[in-house]
Design a protein around this motif. Structure first.
Motif, PDB file in Angstrom:
ATOM      1  N   ARG A   1       4.110 -35.062  39.452  1.00 39.04           N
ATOM      2  CA  ARG A   1       4.054 -36.474  39.665  1.00 39.04           C
ATOM      3  C   ARG A   1       5.364 -37.123  39.040  1.00 39.04           C
ATOM      4  O   ARG A   1       5.850 -38.149  39.739  1.00 39.04           O
ATOM      5  CB  ARG A   1       2.982 -37.144  38.564  1.00 39.04           C
ATOM      6  CG  ARG A   1       1.577 -36.744  39.255  1.00 39.04           C
ATOM      7  CD  ARG A   1       0.389 -37.658  38.600  1.00 39.04           C
ATOM      8  NE  ARG A   1       0.570 -37.280  37.334  1.00 39.04           N
ATOM      9  CZ  ARG A   1      -0.341 -36.404  36.629  1.00 39.04           C
ATOM     10  NH1 ARG A   1      -1.130 -35.630  37.359  1.00 39.04           N
ATOM     11  NH2 ARG A   1      -0.194 -36.311  35.336  1.00 39.04           N
ATOM     12  N   ASN A   2       5.898 -36.755  38.172  1.00 41.62           N
ATOM     13  CA  ASN A   2       7.140 -37.203  37.512  1.00 41.62           C
ATOM     14  C   ASN A   2       8.413 -37.049  38.513  1.00 41.62           C
ATOM     15  O   ASN A   2       9.052 -37.886  38.605  1.00 41.62           O
ATOM     16  CB  ASN A   2       7.663 -36.842  36.195  1.00 41.62           C
ATOM     17  CG  ASN A   2       6.641 -36.928  35.121  1.00 41.62           C
ATOM     18  OD1 ASN A   2       6.091 -38.074  35.106  1.00 41.62           O
ATOM     19  ND2 ASN A   2       6.759 -36.304  33.889  1.00 41.62           N
ATOM     20  N   ALA A   3       8.224 -36.039  39.089  1.00 41.34           N
ATOM     21  CA  ALA A   3       9.545 -35.881  40.168  1.00 41.34           C
ATOM     22  C   ALA A   3       9.356 -36.596  41.369  1.00 41.34           C
ATOM     23  O   ALA A   3      10.261 -37.101  41.997  1.00 41.34           O
ATOM     24  CB  ALA A   3       9.527 -34.292  40.673  1.00 41.34           C
ATOM     25  N   TYR A   4       8.141 -36.893  41.851  1.00 35.01           N
ATOM     26  CA  TYR A   4       7.847 -37.885  43.018  1.00 35.01           C
ATOM     27  C   TYR A   4       8.145 -39.236  42.514  1.00 35.01           C
ATOM     28  O   TYR A   4       8.705 -40.007  43.272  1.00 35.01           O
ATOM     29  CB  TYR A   4       6.312 -37.670  43.568  1.00 35.01           C
ATOM     30  CG  TYR A   4       5.966 -36.312  43.979  1.00 35.01           C
ATOM     31  CD1 TYR A   4       6.783 -35.480  44.435  1.00 35.01           C
ATOM     32  CD2 TYR A   4       4.655 -36.037  43.744  1.00 35.01           C
ATOM     33  CE1 TYR A   4       6.416 -34.281  44.801  1.00 35.01           C
ATOM     34  CE2 TYR A   4       4.012 -34.471  43.973  1.00 35.01           C
ATOM     35  CZ  TYR A   4       5.280 -33.853  44.531  1.00 35.01           C
ATOM     36  OH  TYR A   4       4.837 -32.603  44.939  1.00 35.01           O
TER      37      TYR A   4
ATOM     38  N   LYS B   1       1.028 -39.354  50.204  1.00 34.84           N
ATOM     39  CA  LYS B   1      -0.219 -39.644  49.562  1.00 34.84           C
ATOM     40  C   LYS B   1       0.034 -39.530  48.051  1.00 34.84           C
ATOM     41  O   LYS B   1      -0.777 -40.270  47.194  1.00 34.84           O
ATOM     42  CB  LYS B   1      -1.617 -38.815  49.995  1.00 34.84           C
ATOM     43  CG  LYS B   1      -1.965 -39.029  51.338  1.00 34.84           C
ATOM     44  CD  LYS B   1      -3.216 -37.968  51.738  1.00 34.84           C
ATOM     45  CE  LYS B   1      -3.551 -38.224  52.962  1.00 34.84           C
ATOM     46  NZ  LYS B   1      -4.601 -36.928  53.275  1.00 34.84           N
ATOM     47  N   CYS B   2       1.193 -39.065  47.557  1.00 46.29           N
ATOM     48  CA  CYS B   2       1.453 -38.802  46.119  1.00 46.29           C
ATOM     49  C   CYS B   2       2.418 -39.889  45.854  1.00 46.29           C
ATOM     50  O   CYS B   2       2.707 -39.767  44.377  1.00 46.29           O
ATOM     51  CB  CYS B   2       2.297 -37.299  46.167  1.00 46.29           C
ATOM     52  SG  CYS B   2       1.175 -35.860  46.347  1.00 46.29           S
TER      53      CYS B   2
ATOM     54  N   LYS C   1       2.759 -31.064  55.018  1.00 49.46           N
ATOM     55  CA  LYS C   1       3.395 -31.404  53.859  1.00 49.46           C
ATOM     56  C   LYS C   1       3.880 -32.772  53.602  1.00 49.46           C
ATOM     57  O   LYS C   1       3.509 -33.383  52.522  1.00 49.46           O
ATOM     58  CB  LYS C   1       4.414 -30.275  53.361  1.00 49.46           C
ATOM     59  CG  LYS C   1       4.145 -28.948  53.301  1.00 49.46           C
ATOM     60  CD  LYS C   1       5.257 -27.983  52.724  1.00 49.46           C
ATOM     61  CE  LYS C   1       5.001 -26.599  52.397  1.00 49.46           C
ATOM     62  NZ  LYS C   1       3.901 -26.095  53.203  1.00 49.46           N
ATOM     63  N   VAL C   2       4.418 -33.260  54.653  1.00 54.61           N
ATOM     64  CA  VAL C   2       4.915 -34.667  54.509  1.00 54.61           C
ATOM     65  C   VAL C   2       3.621 -35.525  54.417  1.00 54.61           C
ATOM     66  O   VAL C   2       3.667 -36.600  53.749  1.00 54.61           O
ATOM     67  CB  VAL C   2       5.600 -35.079  55.775  1.00 54.61           C
ATOM     68  CG1 VAL C   2       5.998 -36.490  55.676  1.00 54.61           C
ATOM     69  CG2 VAL C   2       7.082 -34.423  55.769  1.00 54.61           C
ATOM     70  N   GLU C   3       2.733 -35.456  55.028  1.00 55.41           N
ATOM     71  CA  GLU C   3       1.462 -36.177  55.027  1.00 55.41           C
ATOM     72  C   GLU C   3       1.060 -36.215  53.899  1.00 55.41           C
ATOM     73  O   GLU C   3       0.461 -36.937  53.079  1.00 55.41           O
ATOM     74  CB  GLU C   3       0.421 -35.482  56.112  1.00 55.41           C
ATOM     75  CG  GLU C   3      -0.757 -36.560  56.165  1.00 55.41           C
ATOM     76  CD  GLU C   3      -1.846 -36.076  57.221  1.00 55.41           C
ATOM     77  OE1 GLU C   3      -2.885 -36.540  57.205  1.00 55.41           O
ATOM     78  OE2 GLU C   3      -1.406 -35.153  58.068  1.00 55.41           O
TER      79      GLU C   3
ATOM     80  N   VAL D   1       9.404 -40.374  52.198  1.00 56.23           N
ATOM     81  CA  VAL D   1       9.380 -39.050  52.399  1.00 56.23           C
ATOM     82  C   VAL D   1       9.436 -38.720  53.866  1.00 56.23           C
ATOM     83  O   VAL D   1       9.283 -39.309  54.717  1.00 56.23           O
ATOM     84  CB  VAL D   1       7.683 -38.904  52.154  1.00 56.23           C
ATOM     85  CG1 VAL D   1       7.205 -37.460  52.220  1.00 56.23           C
ATOM     86  CG2 VAL D   1       6.935 -39.287  50.893  1.00 56.23           C
ATOM     87  N   LEU D   2      10.591 -37.759  53.876  1.00 58.69           N
ATOM     88  CA  LEU D   2      11.020 -37.422  55.147  1.00 58.69           C
ATOM     89  C   LEU D   2      10.816 -35.966  55.400  1.00 58.69           C
ATOM     90  O   LEU D   2      10.693 -35.163  54.513  1.00 58.69           O
ATOM     91  CB  LEU D   2      12.701 -37.466  54.934  1.00 58.69           C
ATOM     92  CG  LEU D   2      12.924 -39.183  54.369  1.00 58.69           C
ATOM     93  CD1 LEU D   2      14.599 -38.792  54.315  1.00 58.69           C
ATOM     94  CD2 LEU D   2      12.741 -39.862  55.331  1.00 58.69           C
ATOM     95  N   LEU D   3      10.552 -35.894  56.817  1.00 57.03           N
ATOM     96  CA  LEU D   3      10.417 -34.514  57.190  1.00 57.03           C
ATOM     97  C   LEU D   3      11.824 -33.986  57.970  1.00 57.03           C
ATOM     98  O   LEU D   3      12.476 -34.484  58.453  1.00 57.03           O
ATOM     99  CB  LEU D   3       9.650 -34.613  58.895  1.00 57.03           C
ATOM    100  CG  LEU D   3       9.356 -33.278  59.384  1.00 57.03           C
ATOM    101  CD1 LEU D   3       8.708 -32.334  58.752  1.00 57.03           C
ATOM    102  CD2 LEU D   3       8.675 -33.654  60.761  1.00 57.03           C
TER     103      LEU D   3
END
Length: 399
Positions: A154-157, A176-177, A170-172, A186-188
């Motif tokens: 959570r801290n990293a996001y 949500k995070c 994973k991107v999807e 958030v990139l693919l």
């Protein structure tokens, strides 16, 4: 821009982490940026004695992860956190800090460095931790491990200017995070196939060494022999198809257990062949009747094994025990068949369908072209560079 790229693994290692980090770092270098790579000494475990690191790569020392027990992983990961931060502090100032995970703990060091330097922070997520541990049944969200890793993630996001990941699924999940108004962070950037692998020549000595030009059909597995692969299923197939040779290339936490089981069950058609290099991998795949690519659970639906790209790029039909994003790629290539790993009753039938089919040169050629045209790692890396170069235009994330 001056960029620090922190990765657990880098070349000369041939791990999936090393391959990805190397391509992304080289793309940034090619774009004219001043890049410094900081990687774990684990990268050097199987290096040639005369290996010399490029000037832009520095290795930090940590506990060697030769045997992947829980105790060793923790010593390795916590040691990597401490040593990478200590080393980074001596490397000067940076505009951007990029970190490839897992292991997730190394992201703590990257965040501390970025905050200390007031630099932008980019998190590259190959596997979402701790979610992947839940999906494999390693531990639960309510466990001490789960609570700890959830907090780190959570801290990293929250801190990341960009969160990058390797598959649509994973991107999807990652979108949500992060905050609803920050989903564009958030990139693919998929893995794909390395263009250098496509250009490798086949080696006749490898074909002879593993008797790949004999009359007996051969199914190969190439990769890590660990918890996420579920290779017990391959031994079950081998027991029913003793007319087929099964060659297992690689090493990992489960190799000794699998070897003992194969010997105990008298599976003389199963051979454990050790670790091979990229040119040998290509030679094996180009001459095998099928490649077996499993994941242990359908819950790993957002995982795409890099070995899938390699098999298809070699025109090798694939038996895929998985669900989700990887199945879509196999279906688009048209070279193989997939089944959910839990459907053991169907696995033998799907395997026989693939190995007994007479795949034409045209079908194999279409799969090769599909991968080369749509899943080239260097092309995806350009997307990554473009995103990094827009950071100056974006408001920084408030820590």
């Amino acid at each position: 821009m001056r960029i620090l790229y922190i990765s657990d693994s880098y070349r000369p290692s041939r791990s999936a982490c090393a391959n990805r980090a190397c391509v992304l770092a080289e793309a940034l270098l090619d774009a004219g940026h001043d890049v410094r790579v900081l990687a774990s000494s684990d990268s050097l475990i199987d290096a040639d004695s005369d290996y010399k690191a490029p000037d832009y790569v520095t290795f930090f020392q940590t506990f060697p992860l030769k045997e992947k027990t829980l105790k060793n992983r923790l010593k390795n990961n916590f040691g990597g956190l401490v040593e990478s931060f200590k080393m980074a502090k001596s490397m000067g100032s940076f505009d951007i800090v990029i970190c490839t995970t897992p292991p997730l703990l190394i992201a703590i060091a990257a965040m501390k460095v970025a905050k200390r330097l007031n630099a932008r922070f980019v998190l590259d997520v190959r596997d979402i931790w701790p979610d992947v541990a839940y999906e494999m049944g390693a531990f639960t969200p309510r466990s001490l491990y789960g609570k700890f890793f959830e907090r780190v993630a959570r801290n990293a996001y929250r801190m990341a200017d960009f969160v990058v990941s390797v598959s649509p699924g994973k991107v999807e999940k990652l979108r949500k995070c992060v905050s609803a108004n920050c989903a564009d962070r958030v990139l693919l950037v998929p893995n794909g196939i390395d263009e250098s692998f496509i250009g490798l020549d086949s080696d006749e000595r490898v074909i002879e060494r593993f008797a790949l030009d004999g009359g007996r059909k051969t199914c190969v597995y190439i990769g890590n022999v660990g918890l996420a692969q579920g290779l017990d299923s391959l031994l079950a197939i081998a027991e029913n198809r003793r007319d087929v040779r099964f060659l297992i290339f690689g090493t990992g936490a489960d190799r000794a257990k699998l070897e003992a089981k194969a010997e105990r069950e008298g599976l003389e058609n199963v051979e454990f062949c050790g670790v091979i290099g990229p040119s040998e991998v290509k030679s094996v795949l180009e001459n095998a009747a099928a490649s077996y690519i499993p994941l242990v659970s359908s819950r790993l639906s957002d995982s795409i094994p890099t070995k899938l790209y390699e098999a298809l790029a070699c025109g090798c039909p694939v038996v895929l025990a998985a669900a989700g994003d990887s199945v879509r790629i196999l279906e688009e290539s048209g070279l193989g068949a997939a089944v959910a790993p839990e459907r053991q009753e169907c696995l033998l039938r799907v395997f026989s369908k693939v190995i007994d089919s007479d795949w034409s040169d045209a079908q194999r050629g279409r799969a090769r072209s599909y991968v080369a045209e749509n899943h080239l790692r260097q092309q995806f890396a350009k997307t990554f560079v473009d995103a990094i170069e827009t950071l100056d235009e974006r408001a920084p994330v408030a820590y």
